[in-house]
Scaffold this active site. Structure first.
Site, PDB file in Angstrom:
ATOM      1  N   GLU A  20       0.824  -1.216   0.000  1.00  0.00           N
ATOM      2  CA  GLU A  20       0.000   0.000   0.000  1.00  0.00           C
ATOM      3  C   GLU A  20       0.855   1.261   0.000  1.00  0.00           C
ATOM      4  O   GLU A  20       1.725   1.422   0.861  1.00  0.00           O
ATOM      5  CB  GLU A  20      -0.918  -0.014   1.243  1.00  0.00           C
TER       6      GLU A  20
ATOM      7  N   ASP B 134       4.534 -14.325  11.741  1.00  0.00           N
ATOM      8  CA  ASP B 134       3.213 -14.757  11.282  1.00  0.00           C
ATOM      9  C   ASP B 134       2.217 -13.613  11.487  1.00  0.00           C
ATOM     10  O   ASP B 134       1.718 -13.409  12.588  1.00  0.00           O
ATOM     11  CB  ASP B 134       2.822 -16.004  12.102  1.00  0.00           C
TER      12      ASP B 134
HETATM   13  P1  NDP Z   1       9.518 -23.423  15.487  1.00  0.00           P
HETATM   14  O1  NDP Z   1       8.692 -24.633  15.334  1.00  0.00           O
HETATM   15  O2  NDP Z   1      10.478 -23.097  14.400  1.00  0.00           O
HETATM   16  O3  NDP Z   1      10.234 -23.518  16.912  1.00  0.00           O
HETATM   17  C1  NDP Z   1      11.171 -22.600  17.359  1.00  0.00           C
HETATM   18  C2  NDP Z   1      12.571 -23.134  17.130  1.00  0.00           C
HETATM   19  O4  NDP Z   1      13.526 -22.173  17.512  1.00  0.00           O
HETATM   20  C3  NDP Z   1      12.811 -24.379  17.945  1.00  0.00           C
HETATM   21  O5  NDP Z   1      13.273 -25.345  17.042  1.00  0.00           O
HETATM   22  C4  NDP Z   1      13.926 -24.012  18.898  1.00  0.00           C
HETATM   23  O6  NDP Z   1      14.881 -24.981  18.997  1.00  0.00           O
HETATM   24  C5  NDP Z   1      14.578 -22.840  18.179  1.00  0.00           C
HETATM   25  N1  NDP Z   1      15.230 -21.892  19.104  1.00  0.00           N
HETATM   26  C6  NDP Z   1      16.531 -21.527  18.999  1.00  0.00           C
HETATM   27  N2  NDP Z   1      16.844 -20.625  19.955  1.00  0.00           N
HETATM   28  C7  NDP Z   1      15.728 -20.421  20.669  1.00  0.00           C
HETATM   29  C8  NDP Z   1      15.428 -19.574  21.781  1.00  0.00           C
HETATM   30  N3  NDP Z   1      16.346 -18.795  22.334  1.00  0.00           N
HETATM   31  N4  NDP Z   1      14.174 -19.587  22.252  1.00  0.00           N
HETATM   32  C9  NDP Z   1      13.222 -20.359  21.693  1.00  0.00           C
HETATM   33  N5  NDP Z   1      13.447 -21.192  20.649  1.00  0.00           N
HETATM   34  C10 NDP Z   1      14.695 -21.223  20.133  1.00  0.00           C
HETATM   35  O7  NDP Z   1       8.611 -22.122  15.637  1.00  0.00           O
HETATM   36  P2  NDP Z   1       7.473 -21.785  16.647  1.00  0.00           P
HETATM   37  O8  NDP Z   1       7.210 -22.877  17.617  1.00  0.00           O
HETATM   38  O9  NDP Z   1       7.808 -20.455  17.178  1.00  0.00           O
HETATM   39  O10 NDP Z   1       6.193 -21.715  15.715  1.00  0.00           O
HETATM   40  C11 NDP Z   1       6.052 -20.624  14.834  1.00  0.00           C
HETATM   41  C12 NDP Z   1       5.537 -21.123  13.498  1.00  0.00           C
HETATM   42  O11 NDP Z   1       4.346 -21.895  13.690  1.00  0.00           O
HETATM   43  C13 NDP Z   1       5.172 -20.008  12.584  1.00  0.00           C
HETATM   44  O12 NDP Z   1       5.716 -20.274  11.321  1.00  0.00           O
HETATM   45  C14 NDP Z   1       3.647 -20.074  12.506  1.00  0.00           C
HETATM   46  O13 NDP Z   1       3.179 -19.586  11.277  1.00  0.00           O
HETATM   47  C15 NDP Z   1       3.381 -21.529  12.691  1.00  0.00           C
HETATM   48  N6  NDP Z   1       2.083 -21.951  13.211  1.00  0.00           N
HETATM   49  C16 NDP Z   1       1.170 -21.079  13.718  1.00  0.00           C
HETATM   50  C17 NDP Z   1      -0.021 -21.512  14.231  1.00  0.00           C
HETATM   51  C18 NDP Z   1      -0.945 -20.498  14.839  1.00  0.00           C
HETATM   52  O14 NDP Z   1      -0.566 -19.354  14.987  1.00  0.00           O
HETATM   53  N7  NDP Z   1      -2.165 -20.860  15.245  1.00  0.00           N
HETATM   54  C19 NDP Z   1      -0.387 -22.936  14.220  1.00  0.00           C
HETATM   55  C20 NDP Z   1       0.674 -23.769  13.707  1.00  0.00           C
HETATM   56  C21 NDP Z   1       1.840 -23.299  13.214  1.00  0.00           C
HETATM   57  P3  NDP Z   1      14.777 -26.212  20.035  1.00  0.00           P
HETATM   58  O15 NDP Z   1      13.667 -27.073  19.545  1.00  0.00           O
HETATM   59  O16 NDP Z   1      16.098 -26.839  19.956  1.00  0.00           O
HETATM   60  O17 NDP Z   1      14.465 -25.624  21.380  1.00  0.00           O
END
Ligand code: NDP
Length: 428
Positions: A81, A284
């Site tokens: 926009e 997101d």
């Molecule tokens: P991820 O699944 O990518 O999880 C976060 C990752 O970041 C983990 O793998 C974690 O590693 C890593 N990580 C590294 N450093 C850190 C830190 N300091 N703190 C926290 N995590 C860290 O993403 P999210 O769980 O955040 O989910 C977001 C995604 O989910 C978005 O793409 C969204 O669009 C989607 N989504 C949204 C929904 C909704 O809003 N209703 C439903 C389903 C999906 P480790 O595992 O080793 O801890």
């Protein structure tokens, strides 16, 4: 950051802007090479979504003049926009002259839900859940141990009973909420894993049946607030005195508080800024939008997200609070090359710092929109920029775009047919 290199930034061409950002210290010369490679490759895109065909592009620009919690920022915004980035920068410029934005960010606690139905004895189920609260939290944390290792995880449990409603034909639900610290992540996948990890145990404890287990995007425990304070001498506009602009702007805020028809448009303006930064940062934006609009309805009526009032000394005070469960890691943040570029431009902000930036952009956007609305009207500034889009829609290319846009601005009717007629005139 040396801001002197950014003077008349909007008048520079694309290459000059990138060079100015490097000269100011906001980007490195390596970034100049990288901007060519910011596009998503087919391979990457194919791994992001299903049935990928092509990429849909949006322009990514930068808003200037943001002073947030005593720190200068150049803020990436991805948006189609016209006038949004100009309005954000103009609002931020005025606010920077009076101390900038001050922000308060709550603890970053996300909420997960398990919805249980057909629970035979609600008081028994509630007391059994409370009795086993520590086991429930442990099971949730065991389902995603890596977030616990990082220092986060499920910290608390709450129970809500949603009564059956005979008129609506809805049954009774027992809702179990977990509060989860997801640290630097938005946490959707982390929480969904945890909630699914406790579902069977909750069914056992309540003798009910689970309907679903998922995070709630109504992130009421992850709030970001920004305030700004503007003296009236910075508000004067055309024939309006600073006091008049202040008072009219306060009334505009009051109108959006009482009238949902106005409130939706008021909040859409705020989300123009918020969504553009959320998108540029790889977060997101559907989640942020859904949560913000629900928060606007928390009183039972959809209302303005921001408030504007008069300080004792006559200054204008603006305030905006929104749920902002954004992440600095996770999802497409670490994958999308443009999101990585935004991260570098912002100086690798933490999730909390990103919240401060985003809520400030929302407030700047709201300030600029209201100021224009209660003075000269929104169309003057908006259509100036819209003229270029019309010129392109009419088929103008290269130098003709600016020529047609210039003529359009002084035309009686700024619309597509005028743009086409002007282009024809230029070409003959
Ligand atoms: P991820 O699944 O990518 O999880 C976060 C990752 O970041 C983990 O793998 C974690 O590693 C890593 N990580 C590294 N450093 C850190 C830190 N300091 N703190 C926290 N995590 C860290 O993403 P999210 O769980 O955040 O989910 C977001 C995604 O989910 C978005 O793409 C969204 O669009 C989607 N989504 C949204 C929904 C909704 O809003 N209703 C439903 C389903 C999906 P480790 O595992 O080793 O801890």
């Amino acid at each position: 950051m040396d801001k002197t290199y950014l003077n008349k930034f909007y008048k520079m061409n694309h290459i000059e802007r990138l060079n100015a950002l490097v000269a100011s210290g906001s980007l490195t010369s390596d970034d100049l090479l990288l901007t060519k490679g910011l596009l998503l490759t087919d391979e990457l895109a194919d791994n992001m979504i299903e049935n990928h065909l092509v990429n849909y592009e949006l322009p990514l620009g930068v808003a200037l003049n943001f002073l947030i919690d005593e720190k200068d920022y150049i803020i990436p915004m991805a948006i189609e926009e016209p006038s949004v980035i100009a309005a954000a920068s103009a609002g931020a410029k005025i606010i920077a002259q009076s101390g900038g934005f001050k922000t308060i960010i709550s603890e970053r606690i996300m909420i997960g839900q398990v919805a249980l139905k057909d629970v035979p004895d609600i008081p028994f189920a509630k007391s059994n859940l409370i009795q086993h609260k520590n086991d429930i939290l442990k099971k949730a944390n065991d389902a995603h141990p890596s977030i616990v290792k990082r220092g986060g995880g499920a910290t608390d449990m709450f129970i809500r009973v949603i009564e059956a409603d005979a008129d609506a034909g809805t049954p009774e639900f027992l809702m179990v909420h977990l509060h989860v610290s997801t640290l630097e992540a938005m946490g959707a996948n982390i929480i969904n894993t945890m909630m699914e990890g406790i579902t069977v145990y909750l069914e056992e404890l309540t003798k009910g049946s689970a309907l679903m287990s998922i995070l709630s995007n109504y992130a009421t425990e992850c709030l970001a607030s920004a305030t700004c304070r503007i003296p009236v001498d910075l508000l004067k506009k055309n024939d309006y005195s600073g006091e008049e602009v202040r008072d009219r702007l306060i009334e505009a805020g009051q109108l959006a508080y009482v009238d949902p028809y106005r409130a939706v448009t008021h909040n859409k303006g705020i989300m123009n800024g918020i969504d553009a930064v959320v998108l540029a940062s790889g977060n997101d934006w559907r989640a942020i939008s859904a949560g913000a609009h629900a928060y606007a309805s928390r009183s039972g009526q959809y209302r303005a997200l921001s408030t504007w009032k008069k300080a004792e000394n006559g200054d204008l005070i603006g305030q905006l609070t929104v749920p902002l469960p954004v992440g600095s890691v996770g999802g497409s943040i670490s994958i999308h090359p443009a999101a990585q570029f935004s991260k570098r431009l912002l100086g690798y902000p933490s999730a909390k710092e990103l919240e401060s930036i985003i809520v400030s952009v929302g407030l700047a956007q709201n300030f600029s929109a209201l100021k224009a609305l209660v003075t000269e009207g929104i169309q003057k500034g908006h259509m100036g920029l819209q003229a270029r889009s019309l010129a392109i829609s009419a088929g103008a290319m290269g130098v003709d775009i600016e020529k047609v846009a210039k003529l359009l601005k002084s035309a009686e009717n700024m619309n597509l047919s005028t743009a086409k007629a002007l282009l024809k005139e230029i070409k003959t």
